[in-house]
Design a protein around this motif. Structure first.
Motif, PDB file in Angstrom:
ATOM      1  N   PRO A  74      26.354  63.602  27.895  1.00  0.00           N
ATOM      2  CA  PRO A  74      26.922  63.715  26.551  1.00  0.00           C
ATOM      3  C   PRO A  74      27.103  62.344  25.899  1.00  0.00           C
ATOM      4  N   TRP A  75      27.140  62.356  24.606  1.00  0.00           N
ATOM      5  CA  TRP A  75      27.456  61.188  23.786  1.00  0.00           C
ATOM      6  C   TRP A  75      28.798  60.648  24.235  1.00  0.00           C
ATOM      7  N   ARG A  76      28.899  59.356  24.443  1.00  0.00           N
ATOM      8  CA  ARG A  76      30.164  58.737  24.863  1.00  0.00           C
ATOM      9  C   ARG A  76      30.903  58.092  23.710  1.00  0.00           C
ATOM     10  N   GLY A  77      30.207  57.830  22.634  1.00  0.00           N
ATOM     11  CA  GLY A  77      30.840  57.193  21.492  1.00  0.00           C
ATOM     12  C   GLY A  77      29.899  56.214  20.824  1.00  0.00           C
ATOM     13  N   ILE A  78      30.419  55.526  19.860  1.00  0.00           N
ATOM     14  CA  ILE A  78      29.611  54.638  19.022  1.00  0.00           C
ATOM     15  C   ILE A  78      28.910  53.556  19.849  1.00  0.00           C
ATOM     16  N   GLU A  79      29.435  53.261  21.030  1.00  0.00           N
ATOM     17  CA  GLU A  79      28.793  52.254  21.887  1.00  0.00           C
ATOM     18  C   GLU A  79      27.412  52.720  22.369  1.00  0.00           C
ATOM     19  N   ASP A  80      27.111  54.007  22.260  1.00  0.00           N
ATOM     20  CA  ASP A  80      25.783  54.506  22.634  1.00  0.00           C
ATOM     21  C   ASP A  80      24.704  54.116  21.631  1.00  0.00           C
ATOM     22  N   VAL A 140      20.514  48.707  13.571  1.00  0.00           N
ATOM     23  CA  VAL A 140      21.630  49.168  14.390  1.00  0.00           C
ATOM     24  C   VAL A 140      22.866  49.428  13.545  1.00  0.00           C
ATOM     25  N   GLU A 141      23.168  48.538  12.626  1.00  0.00           N
ATOM     26  CA  GLU A 141      24.361  48.740  11.788  1.00  0.00           C
ATOM     27  C   GLU A 141      24.241  49.996  10.938  1.00  0.00           C
ATOM     28  N   ALA A 142      23.049  50.279  10.438  1.00  0.00           N
ATOM     29  CA  ALA A 142      22.840  51.497   9.653  1.00  0.00           C
ATOM     30  C   ALA A 142      23.029  52.730  10.531  1.00  0.00           C
ATOM     31  N   MET A 143      22.557  52.665  11.780  1.00  0.00           N
ATOM     32  CA  MET A 143      22.764  53.792  12.698  1.00  0.00           C
ATOM     33  C   MET A 143      24.240  53.969  13.006  1.00  0.00           C
ATOM     34  N   ARG A 144      24.937  52.866  13.234  1.00  0.00           N
ATOM     35  CA  ARG A 144      26.384  52.965  13.492  1.00  0.00           C
ATOM     36  C   ARG A 144      27.097  53.627  12.311  1.00  0.00           C
ATOM     37  N   HIS A 145      26.730  53.204  11.112  1.00  0.00           N
ATOM     38  CA  HIS A 145      27.340  53.789   9.907  1.00  0.00           C
ATOM     39  C   HIS A 145      27.046  55.286   9.840  1.00  0.00           C
ATOM     40  N   ARG A 146      25.802  55.649  10.079  1.00  0.00           N
ATOM     41  CA  ARG A 146      25.424  57.070  10.020  1.00  0.00           C
ATOM     42  C   ARG A 146      26.207  57.887  11.036  1.00  0.00           C
ATOM     43  N   TYR A 147      26.274  57.419  12.278  1.00  0.00           N
ATOM     44  CA  TYR A 147      26.962  58.190  13.311  1.00  0.00           C
ATOM     45  C   TYR A 147      28.470  58.194  13.124  1.00  0.00           C
ATOM     46  N   THR A 148      28.986  57.242  12.404  1.00  0.00           N
ATOM     47  CA  THR A 148      30.413  57.220  12.096  1.00  0.00           C
ATOM     48  C   THR A 148      30.756  58.210  10.977  1.00  0.00           C
ATOM     49  N   HIS A 149      29.751  58.532  10.137  1.00  0.00           N
ATOM     50  CA  HIS A 149      30.025  59.350   8.955  1.00  0.00           C
ATOM     51  C   HIS A 149      29.292  60.680   8.922  1.00  0.00           C
ATOM     52  N   LEU A 150      28.714  61.108  10.027  1.00  0.00           N
ATOM     53  CA  LEU A 150      28.108  62.434  10.039  1.00  0.00           C
ATOM     54  C   LEU A 150      29.189  63.484   9.809  1.00  0.00           C
ATOM     55  N   VAL A 151      28.926  64.431   8.935  1.00  0.00           N
ATOM     56  CA  VAL A 151      29.945  65.408   8.550  1.00  0.00           C
ATOM     57  C   VAL A 151      29.830  66.687   9.370  1.00  0.00           C
TER      58      VAL A 151
END
Length: 124
Positions: free
Chosen positions: A22-28, A51-62
């Motif tokens: 499973p996904w562990r968090g943004i560190e993935d 990478v920063e764009a991916m972090r932003h996307r995964y932080t804001h997926l609804v």
């Protein structure tokens, strides 16, 4: 799809030397971005992964529950791909489901994408 729909993680094909977790968090995201970049390089996609764009996307997926909607493919202790599902409600009342599958070239031909797709379809 909802957080109530529990589907076991994808099953790694026998003999592939891979596992899903499973996904562990943004560190993935760093490992996910590297696997995605290796895939893009192999198929000739010129658009780089940021990478920063991916972090932003995964932080804001609804419409996405990270605890159940994302699994990481690993081989030899390194991220080699991932599968993610999400959904979107349309104005006409319909719902569509998206599945993102990334398998880096070193894991092609092992049945991994088929396992990911079966999981994503079950999750939807």
């Amino acid at each position: 799809m909802s957080t109530q729909t529990r589907v076991p993680p994808p099953e790694a094909p026998a003999g592939s030397g891979t596992t899903f977790r499973p996904w562990r968090g943004i560190e993935d995201v760093d490992g996910m971005a590297r696997a995605n970049a290796r895939l893009r390089e192999r198929v000739g996609l010129l658009e780089p992964i940021e990478v920063e764009a991916m972090r932003h996307r995964y932080t804001h997926l609804v419409n996405y529950d990270p605890a159940v909607d994302c699994h990481i493919l690993e081989r030899d202790g390194e991220t080699r791909g991932y599968v993610r599902t999400e959904w979107h409600d349309l104005v006409d009342g319909d719902r569509i489901y998206d599945a993102t599958l990334v398998v880096e070239p070193s894991c092609w031909g092992l049945g991994i994408a088929a396992a990911m797709l079966r999981w994503a379809e079950a999750r939807a």
